[in-house]
Structures are given as C-alpha cells and as structure tokens.
Design an enzyme around this catalytic site. Sequence first.
Site, short mmCIF file in Angstrom:
data_model
loop_
_atom_site.label_atom_id
_atom_site.label_comp_id
_atom_site.label_asym_id
_atom_site.label_seq_id
_atom_site.Cartn_x
_atom_site.Cartn_y
_atom_site.Cartn_z
N HIS A 7 0.79 -1.16 0.04
CA HIS A 7 0.03 0.01 -0.09
C HIS A 7 0.90 1.35 0.05
O HIS A 7 0.35 2.31 -0.10
CB HIS A 7 -0.78 -0.01 0.96
CG HIS A 7 -0.49 0.37 2.45
ND1 HIS A 7 0.16 -0.34 3.19
CD2 HIS A 7 -0.12 1.61 2.90
CE1 HIS A 7 0.81 0.09 4.20
NE2 HIS A 7 0.44 1.32 4.21
C1 UD1 Z 1 -2.01 5.90 5.77
C2 UD1 Z 1 -0.63 6.45 6.40
C3 UD1 Z 1 0.22 5.17 6.63
C4 UD1 Z 1 -0.44 3.93 7.17
C5 UD1 Z 1 -1.58 3.57 6.40
C6 UD1 Z 1 -2.12 2.10 7.01
C7 UD1 Z 1 -0.47 8.77 6.02
C8 UD1 Z 1 0.46 9.74 5.17
N1 UD1 Z 1 -0.09 7.35 5.62
O1 UD1 Z 1 -1.90 5.46 4.26
O2 UD1 Z 1 1.32 5.59 7.32
O3 UD1 Z 1 0.62 2.85 6.97
O4 UD1 Z 1 -2.54 4.75 6.24
O5 UD1 Z 1 -3.22 1.98 6.16
O6 UD1 Z 1 -1.03 9.34 6.87
N2 UD1 Z 1 -8.76 5.10 1.02
C9 UD1 Z 1 -10.18 4.37 1.34
N3 UD1 Z 1 -10.83 4.30 2.39
C10 UD1 Z 1 -10.14 4.35 3.72
C11 UD1 Z 1 -9.05 5.13 3.67
C12 UD1 Z 1 -8.30 5.25 2.36
O7 UD1 Z 1 -10.59 4.37 0.21
O8 UD1 Z 1 -10.91 4.08 4.62
C13 UD1 Z 1 -8.29 5.50 -0.08
C14 UD1 Z 1 -8.38 6.67 -0.50
O9 UD1 Z 1 -8.53 6.73 -1.91
C15 UD1 Z 1 -6.95 7.34 -0.15
C16 UD1 Z 1 -6.15 6.31 -0.16
O10 UD1 Z 1 -6.90 5.02 0.42
O11 UD1 Z 1 -6.73 8.36 -1.14
C17 UD1 Z 1 -5.02 6.71 0.63
O12 UD1 Z 1 -5.32 6.88 2.12
P1 UD1 Z 1 -4.59 7.70 2.82
O13 UD1 Z 1 -5.24 7.77 4.45
O14 UD1 Z 1 -4.33 9.01 2.42
O15 UD1 Z 1 -3.23 6.92 3.21
P2 UD1 Z 1 -2.91 5.40 3.46
O16 UD1 Z 1 -2.52 5.18 2.14
O17 UD1 Z 1 -3.98 4.72 3.89
#
Ligand code: UD1
Length: 363
Positions: free
Chosen positions: A207
């Site tokens: 991820h």
């Molecule tokens: C975040 C953390 C990372 C952690 C990870 C665990 C930051 C910068 N990164 O990364 O340190 O290891 O969480 O999972 O804070 N999305 C969904 N549903 C959700 C959450 C996210 O669909 O419930 C999708 C969205 O399209 C979003 C993407 O995942 O744009 C990334 O989510 P985001 O919270 O920005 O970062 P993670 O990659 O999950």
Amino acid sequence: MKVISIVGARPQLVKLAPIAAAFAQTEHQHVIVHTGQHYDADLSDVFFSGLGIPDPDVHLGVGSGSHGVQTGAVLSALDPILQEQRPDWVLVYGDTNSTIAGALSAVKQHIPVAHLEAGLRSFNRRMPEEHNRVLTDHCADLLLAPTEEAMRHLAKEGLEHRARLAGDVMVDICLRIRDAVLAGEHPAPALPESIDPAQPFLLATLHRPDNTDDPERLAALVQSLAALPLPVALLAHPRLVARAEQHGVKLEQGSVRVGRPLPYAGLVATVMASAGVVTDSGGLQKEAYLLDRACTTVRPETEWVETLEGGWNVLVPDPHSLPASEWAALACRPAPGTARGVPYGDGTAARRVVRLMEEAAGS
Ligand code: UD1
C-alpha cells in the site's frame, strides 16, 4: 489525568487497543478522537469492535484528500475540540497525517504532547510517514520510543532529554491475539477464494505510495507476486485497489488471489497459517517476526531494523530486477529458526506508557 488519544488510520487503532485497555485499569480519563482518515469499515470499524476498543468520543470525519488537505482538515477540526477539552496530555500515534495534525494542534495550544512510537526513522525523505514522524518528534514533549534503536535516533537529533524507552505496544496486542487464536477464540479468517489455509500459501500486502502510485512499478510488483510458485493471498488495501484500477493493472493474475483487508485477529491467524509474508507494511514486518514467519519487505529500507537480524526479514527493493528463481527462493524461504532477543519488549508496553505519562505529568 485527562488524556486525549488522537487516531485515524488502521495501524493506530491496533496501537490504541492496548493503550485504551491500560487506561481502563486506572482512574485517568481517556478520551478517543477519531479523525476519520480511514473511513472504510474494513480499515476502521472492525478494529473497534474486534479489539474491544471503546467507541470514539469524537469523530471528525475528515476522509481522504491530498496530504495538505487531509492534514489541514484534521488540524482545523481539532483546534476547537482541544480548546474545549483542555486535556493534560494529547497522545498521538505513529506517523500518519493524523499524527502530525494532532501534535501541531496541541503544541500550538500549549497542551503537552506525547508521541507513541517515537524515534523511528527510514531516512527516506520520499515517505510521507518520515516527514510526519520527524516533525512530530520535534514538537512533542514526551517521546515514547519502542526500541533502543529509536532511542539512539532521538539522541542523535538532540531529543534524548524528552525520550523514554517504553517498548512496543504492538507486541502487547499481537501476543494477546496470538494466544486467543491458539485457544480457538476467533473464527477462521475469510481468505480469498481458492486459498486453502491447510496448504502452503504466502500472505501479501502492498500500500505504500512508492509501490502503488507509479503504474510501471505497480505492474512489475504484481507480476512478481503472480510468478511465485505458491498461492499468494493479497489482502488489498483501498489505496492498492484504487491505484490498480486507475492504472489498468489487473491484481488477480498468476498466483495472486485478491482478498479484502482483514480484522486484526483474522490477520494474526492468517500470518500464523501462512508459509511467509511479503509486504511493504511496517506493522506486518513485526507481526511476522513475532509470529515466527519469514518476511520479505518490498522496500529499500525498514524502520524495524531488528527484524533483519538472523534473516527473519529481508529487504527486496525491486523484486522484478532479480532472476525469477532467486526471487521465488527468497519470498518462499522458510522461517530461519534462528534465536531472537526481545528487541520490542515483553508485551507490557502499554502499562509502561501510562506510567511514563504519569511521571512526566508529575501525577
Ligand atoms: C495511511 C498512512 C500510512 C499507514 C496507512 C495504513 C499517511 C500519510 N499514511 O496510508 O502511514 O501505513 O495509512 O493503512 O497518513 N482510502 C479508502 N478508504 C479508507 C482510507 C483510504 O478508500 O478508509 C483510500 C483513498 O482513496 C485514499 C487512499 O486510500 O486516497 C490513501 O489513504 P490515506 O489515508 O491517504 O493513506 P494510506 O495510504 O491509507
């Protein structure tokens, strides 16, 4: 003592579980603020219900966005809440955008900040997590380090006077759940169809933005997993699913069977049932280590350097560049069986965290 825990993303909920349980054993008031950074039930709700964490007292519902938008949304939503609550401590976890926003909101309001999992470093400034953890450490008042290595990093940055060795709260929860799984207290996890848990299989997750966001890199990584000689249960994070769709990369190919992210007990049970782990997750590297499985980490570096000793964890920055047989031999290698110390502590870190916060508050 009144403590506000600020959490928002899946790994923070895992760490919150033992902390909430430790506070529940005390007279202290523990308030949980969920930023809503993770909002899918698979990444959030199942961790509260599955790990017995009390429901959040406040939910900010910020959701997704660019780093600036997401961090800014948490920051501006938190300001009035901390102003109203006036806790003795704000406790922030790990290295996500919710962590830095929580630390900033608190420090600007002169509320003491404790940082759980302080001092971890990848020294890779491309990682959003690296910016978040360095900045959080430098503005926090109490740095709760999980390892001696983290203590050394903090000392090198001139922060030793605020640092305390707490141990790793993930050990507390991982070992507790492992024992519950062994005692048959959790139903078998929902693995991707056609993965037979009685036969050897690998567990994989991907991820990190550096692995998912570039179309060529993502396609090459999926091909490498697809070419492995064992079935691969790829538990797909929403970021992976979204980027694969956007880049036209088919995840389900060759050996790869795609499944949804699992609740924590399901994940622990799956690691225990697996022949090994391939991942870019920080938490999973350690869970493999604690649960006696070999881990192959698809990154150029790791914050959890202790897992590399004795070959329990091996870094493979670019699987596609290796000859197929070498990659297969690495990813499918058995657990090394070499002796390990207890670099992450003995499973009582959460209680130590509470004690260190009491001491630092003078209560
Ligand atoms: C975040 C953390 C990372 C952690 C990870 C665990 C930051 C910068 N990164 O990364 O340190 O290891 O969480 O999972 O804070 N999305 C969904 N549903 C959700 C959450 C996210 O669909 O419930 C999708 C969205 O399209 C979003 C993407 O995942 O744009 C990334 O989510 P985001 O919270 O920005 O970062 P993670 O990659 O999950």
